[in-house]
Design a protein around this motif. Structure first.
Motif, PDB file in Angstrom:
ATOM      1  N   LEU A 297      69.972  26.681 132.461  1.00 31.66           N
ATOM      2  CA  LEU A 297      71.254  26.555 131.752  1.00 31.66           C
ATOM      3  C   LEU A 297      72.199  25.586 132.465  1.00 31.66           C
ATOM      4  O   LEU A 297      72.929  24.828 131.812  1.00 31.66           O
ATOM      5  CB  LEU A 297      71.921  27.926 131.599  1.00 31.66           C
ATOM      6  N   ALA A 301      73.662  22.315 130.824  1.00 35.60           N
ATOM      7  CA  ALA A 301      75.106  22.073 130.788  1.00 35.60           C
ATOM      8  C   ALA A 301      75.422  20.682 131.294  1.00 35.60           C
ATOM      9  O   ALA A 301      76.257  19.969 130.725  1.00 35.60           O
ATOM     10  CB  ALA A 301      75.822  23.118 131.629  1.00 35.60           C
ATOM     11  N   MET A 304      74.619  18.231 128.759  1.00 32.86           N
ATOM     12  CA  MET A 304      75.538  18.271 127.615  1.00 32.86           C
ATOM     13  C   MET A 304      76.733  17.337 127.770  1.00 32.86           C
ATOM     14  O   MET A 304      77.406  17.018 126.796  1.00 32.86           O
ATOM     15  CB  MET A 304      76.069  19.693 127.417  1.00 32.86           C
ATOM     16  N   TYR A 305      77.025  16.984 129.015  1.00 32.55           N
ATOM     17  CA  TYR A 305      78.206  16.135 129.250  1.00 32.55           C
ATOM     18  C   TYR A 305      78.090  14.838 128.457  1.00 32.55           C
ATOM     19  O   TYR A 305      77.086  14.123 128.552  1.00 32.55           O
ATOM     20  CB  TYR A 305      78.352  15.811 130.739  1.00 32.55           C
ATOM     21  N   SER A 306      79.074  14.545 127.657  1.00 32.15           N
ATOM     22  CA  SER A 306      79.096  13.325 126.847  1.00 32.15           C
ATOM     23  C   SER A 306      79.270  12.128 127.767  1.00 32.15           C
ATOM     24  O   SER A 306      79.979  12.203 128.770  1.00 32.15           O
ATOM     25  CB  SER A 306      80.273  13.420 125.869  1.00 32.15           C
ATOM     26  N   GLU A 308      80.813   9.302 127.350  1.00 28.61           N
ATOM     27  CA  GLU A 308      82.179   8.783 127.472  1.00 28.61           C
ATOM     28  C   GLU A 308      83.046   9.665 128.359  1.00 28.61           C
ATOM     29  O   GLU A 308      83.877   9.191 129.114  1.00 28.61           O
ATOM     30  CB  GLU A 308      82.857   8.693 126.084  1.00 28.61           C
ATOM     31  N   MET A 309      82.812  11.009 128.247  1.00 25.90           N
ATOM     32  CA  MET A 309      83.643  11.933 129.010  1.00 25.90           C
ATOM     33  C   MET A 309      83.300  11.879 130.493  1.00 25.90           C
ATOM     34  O   MET A 309      84.176  11.975 131.341  1.00 25.90           O
ATOM     35  CB  MET A 309      83.450  13.376 128.508  1.00 25.90           C
ATOM     36  N   VAL A 331      84.418  21.180 139.534  1.00 28.93           N
ATOM     37  CA  VAL A 331      83.992  22.289 138.681  1.00 28.93           C
ATOM     38  C   VAL A 331      82.949  21.818 137.678  1.00 28.93           C
ATOM     39  O   VAL A 331      82.073  22.558 137.284  1.00 28.93           O
ATOM     40  CB  VAL A 331      85.206  22.927 137.973  1.00 28.93           C
ATOM     41  N   GLY A 332      83.016  20.600 137.293  1.00 31.76           N
ATOM     42  CA  GLY A 332      82.126  20.062 136.286  1.00 31.76           C
ATOM     43  C   GLY A 332      80.720  19.815 136.762  1.00 31.76           C
ATOM     44  O   GLY A 332      80.019  20.736 137.217  1.00 31.76           O
ATOM     45  N   LEU A 336      78.079  22.357 138.771  1.00 29.96           N
ATOM     46  CA  LEU A 336      76.885  22.819 138.048  1.00 29.96           C
ATOM     47  C   LEU A 336      75.610  22.393 138.777  1.00 29.96           C
ATOM     48  O   LEU A 336      74.634  23.140 138.818  1.00 29.96           O
ATOM     49  CB  LEU A 336      76.892  22.275 136.620  1.00 29.96           C
TER      50      LEU A 336
ATOM     51  N   VAL B 277      80.425  24.931 121.239  1.00 31.51           N
ATOM     52  CA  VAL B 277      79.784  23.622 120.991  1.00 31.51           C
ATOM     53  C   VAL B 277      80.621  22.834 119.995  1.00 31.51           C
ATOM     54  O   VAL B 277      80.857  21.615 120.162  1.00 31.51           O
ATOM     55  CB  VAL B 277      78.331  23.814 120.495  1.00 31.51           C
ATOM     56  N   ILE B 280      83.642  21.507 121.745  1.00 26.51           N
ATOM     57  CA  ILE B 280      83.291  20.401 122.647  1.00 26.51           C
ATOM     58  C   ILE B 280      83.145  19.107 121.838  1.00 26.51           C
ATOM     59  O   ILE B 280      83.709  18.063 122.198  1.00 26.51           O
ATOM     60  CB  ILE B 280      81.987  20.703 123.431  1.00 26.51           C
ATOM     61  N   TYR B 283      86.484  17.912 120.650  1.00 24.96           N
ATOM     62  CA  TYR B 283      87.274  17.414 121.790  1.00 24.96           C
ATOM     63  C   TYR B 283      86.866  15.980 122.122  1.00 24.96           C
ATOM     64  O   TYR B 283      87.695  15.089 122.260  1.00 24.96           O
ATOM     65  CB  TYR B 283      87.039  18.351 122.968  1.00 24.96           C
ATOM     66  N   VAL B 284      85.526  15.783 122.199  1.00 25.71           N
ATOM     67  CA  VAL B 284      85.011  14.455 122.553  1.00 25.71           C
ATOM     68  C   VAL B 284      85.386  13.447 121.472  1.00 25.71           C
ATOM     69  O   VAL B 284      85.824  12.324 121.767  1.00 25.71           O
ATOM     70  CB  VAL B 284      83.479  14.506 122.783  1.00 25.71           C
ATOM     71  N   MET B 287      89.034  12.579 121.758  1.00 21.80           N
ATOM     72  CA  MET B 287      89.273  11.734 122.934  1.00 21.80           C
ATOM     73  C   MET B 287      88.817  10.314 122.663  1.00 21.80           C
ATOM     74  O   MET B 287      89.475   9.345 123.047  1.00 21.80           O
ATOM     75  CB  MET B 287      88.519  12.280 124.156  1.00 21.80           C
ATOM     76  N   ARG B 288      87.663  10.225 121.944  1.00 21.12           N
ATOM     77  CA  ARG B 288      87.098   8.912 121.629  1.00 21.12           C
ATOM     78  C   ARG B 288      88.055   8.168 120.699  1.00 21.12           C
ATOM     79  O   ARG B 288      88.378   7.005 120.913  1.00 21.12           O
ATOM     80  CB  ARG B 288      85.723   9.105 120.975  1.00 21.12           C
ATOM     81  N   TYR B 320      87.714  19.854 129.507  1.00 19.09           N
ATOM     82  CA  TYR B 320      86.343  19.549 129.129  1.00 19.09           C
ATOM     83  C   TYR B 320      85.359  20.324 130.004  1.00 19.09           C
ATOM     84  O   TYR B 320      84.387  20.911 129.508  1.00 19.09           O
ATOM     85  CB  TYR B 320      86.107  18.040 129.250  1.00 19.09           C
ATOM     86  N   ASP B 321      85.649  20.361 131.319  1.00 19.85           N
ATOM     87  CA  ASP B 321      84.798  21.126 132.238  1.00 19.85           C
ATOM     88  C   ASP B 321      84.798  22.604 131.853  1.00 19.85           C
ATOM     89  O   ASP B 321      83.763  23.267 131.873  1.00 19.85           O
ATOM     90  CB  ASP B 321      85.321  21.010 133.677  1.00 19.85           C
ATOM     91  N   ILE B 324      82.535  23.268 128.928  1.00 24.77           N
ATOM     92  CA  ILE B 324      81.105  23.248 129.308  1.00 24.77           C
ATOM     93  C   ILE B 324      80.751  24.534 130.063  1.00 24.77           C
ATOM     94  O   ILE B 324      79.713  25.150 129.842  1.00 24.77           O
ATOM     95  CB  ILE B 324      80.796  22.018 130.208  1.00 24.77           C
ATOM     96  N   TYR B 325      81.664  24.904 130.951  1.00 26.30           N
ATOM     97  CA  TYR B 325      81.436  26.102 131.742  1.00 26.30           C
ATOM     98  C   TYR B 325      81.342  27.337 130.861  1.00 26.30           C
ATOM     99  O   TYR B 325      80.512  28.213 131.076  1.00 26.30           O
ATOM    100  CB  TYR B 325      82.595  26.244 132.737  1.00 26.30           C
ATOM    101  N   TRP B 327      80.432  27.446 127.788  1.00 25.97           N
ATOM    102  CA  TRP B 327      79.135  27.391 127.089  1.00 25.97           C
ATOM    103  C   TRP B 327      78.030  27.965 127.975  1.00 25.97           C
ATOM    104  O   TRP B 327      77.242  28.806 127.554  1.00 25.97           O
ATOM    105  CB  TRP B 327      78.834  25.933 126.718  1.00 25.97           C
ATOM    106  N   ARG B 328      78.045  27.514 129.239  1.00 23.00           N
ATOM    107  CA  ARG B 328      76.995  27.954 130.159  1.00 23.00           C
ATOM    108  C   ARG B 328      77.076  29.464 130.412  1.00 23.00           C
ATOM    109  O   ARG B 328      76.068  30.174 130.402  1.00 23.00           O
ATOM    110  CB  ARG B 328      77.141  27.203 131.493  1.00 23.00           C
TER     111      ARG B 328
END
Lengths: 451, 619
Positions: A297, A301, A304-306, A308-309, A331-332, A336, B277, B280, B283-284, B287-288, B320-321, B324-325, B327-328
């Motif tokens: 997981l 995760a 999953m990070y985009s 651009e982000m 944290v990101g 992970l 999801v 997320i 959000y992206v 931002m884009r 954003y973090d 993701i967190y 989700w995990r």
């Protein structure tokens, strides 16, 4: 008690004589004129042998009673010699509390130590007081002071009059010293009883030995951290002893004994032990599955990070410890990734445990060791146990040696009894007072009762 | 009237003033000693860097008043056995906490605030005091303060430093009617939680060893691990192997419910994961669209270089973090629940499993297959029960050691987070010796002042009532008073009374006028004063031309000589030479038979001799 009453009675009698005589002189002096009054005082026999003798006897009697009374009061000075004392700490780093010198526990110990009869803890405690020899102030920083010397005073009361004062104070200070060393200086717990190895599984014995040697090693490393250069009278250091123990642990326990048991499948209750290991494998496998899922997981995760982000967050920078990391936050992705690695390690550890258990199961199942191998294993166990106990003693002795020499016994005690000079001073003062009183009485008789 | 002489007034009643001062000072000393209190004070300092921001090590608000909280004081009362003697509130009211500010930091704070910058500074050094009454004594004040700080240091560590618990949650496990497998699970969970606490302690201070128990946290962890590996796993395997249970139906129902709960929880997590999801992606996308994703790394690097990133600025987790967190976490929760359900299924299968030895009867029974088919089942069950109890005993002992070690560690941490700058010192609230001396001098001043006022008032009264205004001598009223005062007293030797009477004063007044008579009286007064000179004499004008001189420390012959000189002086006078003066002189000295004033006076009267001063015809 009787001496105290008699002592006070003598002082009271002399005081009454003084007062009565003074009053008589005052009133009777009205019956004479100035000239006669002066004449009486001028002609008084100031060196009357009887008065001097009476004065001498009274002073001596009081001196004897006074001596007995003074013998009831003694004091001792307790000095803290270890370095932490100057920070108002015990030698184990906890806060120092002076009141413990006369705590119930210490007084109880003193009573037991001296086998003192007809006295309770409360009664003896009431006779004791403790205070710092030097105390600072709080008004200004320059007045601040941490006391490291304390006076313990003992004054016998009615219930404790039968006890020898000096003996009591010696017992109290000795009990406190003992209590302090037990409670606040380095200590190492000894296993009270030898375990019954015949009822333990062989692999459990290996684990037990490992636990015991680790405990000794911990103690030695802890002592070495305090003072790595300390050399015992046996010309060794904590690190040197630890080295020996570590070597012994690796060679005798983890290689010789463990290998002998494992390779020959030596076991006391085969089925029961195999069941236990199977259960452990099942249980560990559940943990492994959880760790594996967590690992996957974390990876998902990160994935999953985009793109651009991540461009925003992934900037090389460094944290407080000076370590570089990616992005404005740990944290990101960084966090992970670290977690994923940890979970991966846990999975590996779980798998290793399962494999180890399987190896033991296989060895036990494929071997049927003879009685000779069991005897060898038992003999080795006894020998290892003996060696561990020896190491334990060596470690403790080194620790005690460190405590007594490097910490200067932690506590020093000085006992102060009766001062002869002070007694003499008191007697001289009383003799002078008695002489004046008796003389006044003698003079008062010379004044006419009527005008 | 007499001259204003301060010393004369004071000297007169000085012994009385001293006695009064001593008595009054004694009274004040007694009162001060009784009402005095002993104040024990100690200076403590919070060593943690956050203390100057008014924060505890955990980041909570640091409340120094906790020192005098009822939680601390009630422990002090218990520890010292003062229950029933002192109420907690009465002790709390006697504790005082005074902050000591660092003047440099205060100045810095004021300067920053003036510049409009934010600056937080709270004092981290405090004086803690406890007041005891004079009857309780100095030792009581010191002991209470010591004990209070002892308890507080430990509590501070428990609350703000060593927060993770290592409690024995399985103490009464055998008294509750848990099934064996449940009991073992609870034991396992308890050990697991204790181990994670112990590992935290080990990480903080690897070599910490309690001097009371003689063990370190690492040794305790080893002991727990050893028990878990050897005894806990052995018991688990026995329970599974022999299907040992108190109630099969309850056990299976319990684990089936756990699976159901997990399924519900999983459905909930699935839904949350889906939502996260969606968020997320949104959000992206946002931002884009807003162009925030087009920022180059150079721009961000420049921004970072402008700031000093080494200054810790707190948590910088971005949204954003967090997404993701989240989700995990939810995925992990779901996956772990699935594994837990698998474990529950394993337990159910183990206990419902039929080996065939019972001929399938266990399928319809509340008993397990082993219970129905194995004749030793009861013995095995009893053995397992016994082993569980033995294990609980061992664990309880280990927990006790852990608690003791932890308590000492709390004390150790408390003392390392709070240091003592000055150990308990006791002072009296009132400096009794100083105030006693001040009181003595105060009463002396009052006494002397009173003596002056009274003395001067006496002078005025004397002048009005006891002074003859013509001669300035004491008058008859004074003489009466004097005689009355001397009635019960004996006169000293060498006291001489001398009387002078102008016998023909009435005649002089009649022949020459009253003024001449007065002149003669004043002349007599002057000659008497002149001749008695510096002798210790009291002069009395008794009226009608009668003078009385009471002379001490003299003798008859001396006074007789003085009178002879007086007569010569009178006979050689320049004033009123034409007036013939007839006068009498009587002298008496104290002897055995006339030692009282009245007797001496009558003796003097008896001894009077007549004289005449007639200067007519003389040059």
């Amino acid at each position: 008690m009787v001496t105290s009453i008699l002592q006070k009675l003598i002082i009271l009698i002399v005081g009454i004589i003084f007062l009565v005589s003074a009053v008589l002189v005052y009133f009777r002096s009205k019956n004479v004129n100035n000239t006669e009054r002066t004449q009486i005082f001028k002609t008084a026999e100031y060196f009357n042998a009887w008065i001097i003798l009476a004065c001498f006897i009274t002073t001596m009697v009081l001196g004897i009673f006074n001596h007995y009374e003074l013998k009831k009061s003694v004091h001792a000075i307790i000095s803290l010699n270890y370095s932490e004392a100057s920070q108002a700490l015990n030698s184990n780093g906890t806060r120092y509390n002076m009141a413990e010198i006369v705590s119930d526990e210490v007084v109880k110990r003193a009573i037991e130590k001296g086998a003192l009869k007809d006295v309770t803890v409360k009664e003896l405690k009431n006779c004791l007081s403790v205070y710092p020899c030097v105390q600072g102030g709080v008004r200004d920083e320059s007045e601040y002071h941490i006391s490291t010397e304390f006076a313990v005073e003992y004054h016998a009361l009615k219930n404790t009059a039968h006890l020898d004062s000096e003996n009591v104070i010696k017992l109290i200070t000795a009990a406190y010293k003992e209590y302090y060393i037990e409670k606040y200086t380095d200590n190492f717990k000894l296993e009270a009883d030898k375990p019954d190895f015949t009822k333990m599984e062989y692999m459990d014995i290996v684990a037990y030995f490992n636990k015991e040697t680790t405990s000794i090693l911990n103690y030695l490393y802890g002592m070495a951290e305090k003072n790595p250069s300390f050399v015992t009278t046996g010309n060794t250091t904590f690190n040197a002893i630890a080295g020996e123990v570590h070597q012994f642990k690796e060679a005798q326990i983890n290689q010789n004994l463990k290998s002998l048991i494992l390779q020959n499948g030596i076991v006391r209750k085969q089925n029961e032990y195999v069941d236990r290991l199977s259960y452990q494998n099942k249980n560990v496998d559940f943990d492994r599955q959880k760790n594996d899922v967590s690992y996957m997981l974390c990876n998902q995760a990160i994935a999953m990070y985009s793109e651009e982000m991540t461009r925003i967050v992934l900037v090389p920078t460094w944290d407080q410890a000076g370590k570089y990391y990616m992005g404005r936050t740990k944290v990101g992705v960084d966090e992970l990734s670290v977690m994923a690695t940890n979970f991966s390690d846990y999975v590996a550890a779980n798998e290793k445990e399962i494999m180890d258990n399987n190896l033991v199961i296989n060895k036990i199942s494929s071997n049927s060791p003879g009685a000779q191998l069991y005897a060898s294993a038992d003999s080795l166990i006894e020998s290892i146990y003996g060696s561990i106990k020896d190491f334990e003693k060596t470690a403790i002795n080194a620790g005690r040696e460190y405590s007594s020499h490097k910490m200067n016994q932690c506590i020093a005690v000085n006992i102060y009894g009766i001062s002869i000079i002070n007694e003499l001073k008191t007697m001289l003062l009383f003799a002078a007072f008695t002489y004046v009183s008796f003389m006044l009485r003698h003079i008062s008789k010379k004044f006419p009762k009527k005008a | 009237m007499k001259n204003f002489q301060i010393l004369r007034y004071i000297k007169k009643i000085l012994p009385l003033i001293i006695v009064f001062c001593l008595l009054a000072t004694g009274g004040v000393y007694f009162k001060l000693s009784k009402s005095n209190s002993y104040i024990a004070s100690e200076v403590i300092h919070y060593n943690d860097a956050q203390a100057e921001q008014g924060l505890a090590p955990t980041g909570d608000k640091l409340d120094v008043n906790e020192i005098k909280s009822s939680a601390v004081m009630s422990k002090v009362v218990d520890k010292m056995g003062l229950g029933g003697i002192y109420s907690v509130d009465s002790l709390i009211s006697r504790v005082n906490i005074t902050p000591i500010e660092d003047q440099d930091k205060v100045a810095q704070k004021e300067a920053k605030l003036e510049e409009g910058e934010e600056y937080v500074y709270e004092p981290s050094t405090f004086i803690i005091s406890f007041a005891a009454t004079s009857s309780e004594g100095a030792a009581f004040a010191r002991t209470i303060l010591d004990e209070t700080l002892d308890v507080y240091f430990e509590q501070f560590s428990q609350k703000y430093v060593n927060v993770a618990p290592a409690n024995n949650t399985i103490e009464n496990l055998d008294k509750n009617d848990y099934d064996y497998i449940e009991m073992m699970e609870m034991i396992d969970t308890s050990i697991d939680s204790t181990l994670s606490t112990l590992y935290q302690r080990i990480e903080q201070n690897n070599y910490y060893r309690s001097t009371e128990t003689g063990v370190s946290f690492s040794e305790l962890a080893d002991d727990f691990n050893y028990l878990r590996e050897s005894k806990v796993s052995s018991l688990f395997s026995k329970i599974y192997k022999y299907q040992i249970t108190k109630n099969k139906s309850v056990l299976i129902s319990d684990y089936t419910t756990r699976i159901d709960n997990n399924n519900i929880s999983n459905a909930k997590d699935d839904s949350i994961v889906e939502d996260v999801v969606t968020v997320i992606d949104a959000y992206v996308t946002k931002m884009r669209e807003s162009g925030n994703t087009n920022i180059t790394y150079e721009y961000i690097l420049d921004n970072l270089h402008e700031r000093n990133v080494q200054d810790y600025v707190g948590d910088q987790t971005v949204t954003y973090d967090e997404l993701i967190y989240s989700w995990r976490d939810h995925r992990e929760s779901k996956e772990h629940a699935i594994i837990d359900s698998a474990y529950c299924t394993y337990v159910i299968e183990t206990f419902a499993n039929c080996t065939g030895a019972c001929d399938g009867s266990c399928g319809y029974s509340n008993s397990t297959c082993t219970e129905l088919s194995n004749v030793y089942y009861t013995d095995i069950k009893n053995e397992v029960e016994k082993e569980i109890n033995a294990l609980l005993g061992e664990l309880s002992e280990l927990y006790n050691t852990t608690m003791k070690t932890n308590d000492e560690y709390n004390k150790y941490l408390g003392a390392s987070y709070i240091s003592v700058l000055s150990s308990a010192s006791v002072r009296e609230s009132v400096n009794v010796p100083l105030y006693t001396v001040i009181t003595f001098f105060f009463f002396m001043v009052i006494g002397c002042g009173g003596a002056i006022v009274l003395g001067r008032a006496g002078d005025i009264i004397n002048y009005i009532f006891y002074t003859d205004h013509l001669t300035g001598f004491n008058n008859r009223a004074y003489f009466d008073k004097y005689l009355k005062a001397k009635d019960k007293k004996l006169l000293d030797d060498d006291v001489v009374y001398c009387l002078i009477d102008i016998a023909n004063l009435v005649h002089i007044n009649g022949e020459y006028s009253r003024d001449v008579g007065d002149e003669i009286i004043i002349m007599f007064k002057d000659y008497i004063k002149e001749n008695f000179g510096k002798s210790k004499t009291e002069y009395i004008y008794n009226g009608n031309g009668s003078f009385v001189m009471l002379t001490e420390e003299t003798d008859y012959i001396t006074v007789e000589d003085i009178m002879r000189l007086f007569r010569l002086r009178l006979d050689e006078r320049e004033e009123r030479r034409e007036v013939v003066i007839e006068y009498k002189i009587g002298i008496a000295e104290t002897f055995k038979e006339n030692k009282t004033a009245r007797k001496l006076l009558s003796e003097a009267i008896k001894n009077k001799k007549a004289y005449t001063s007639d200067l007519n015809g003389k040059e």
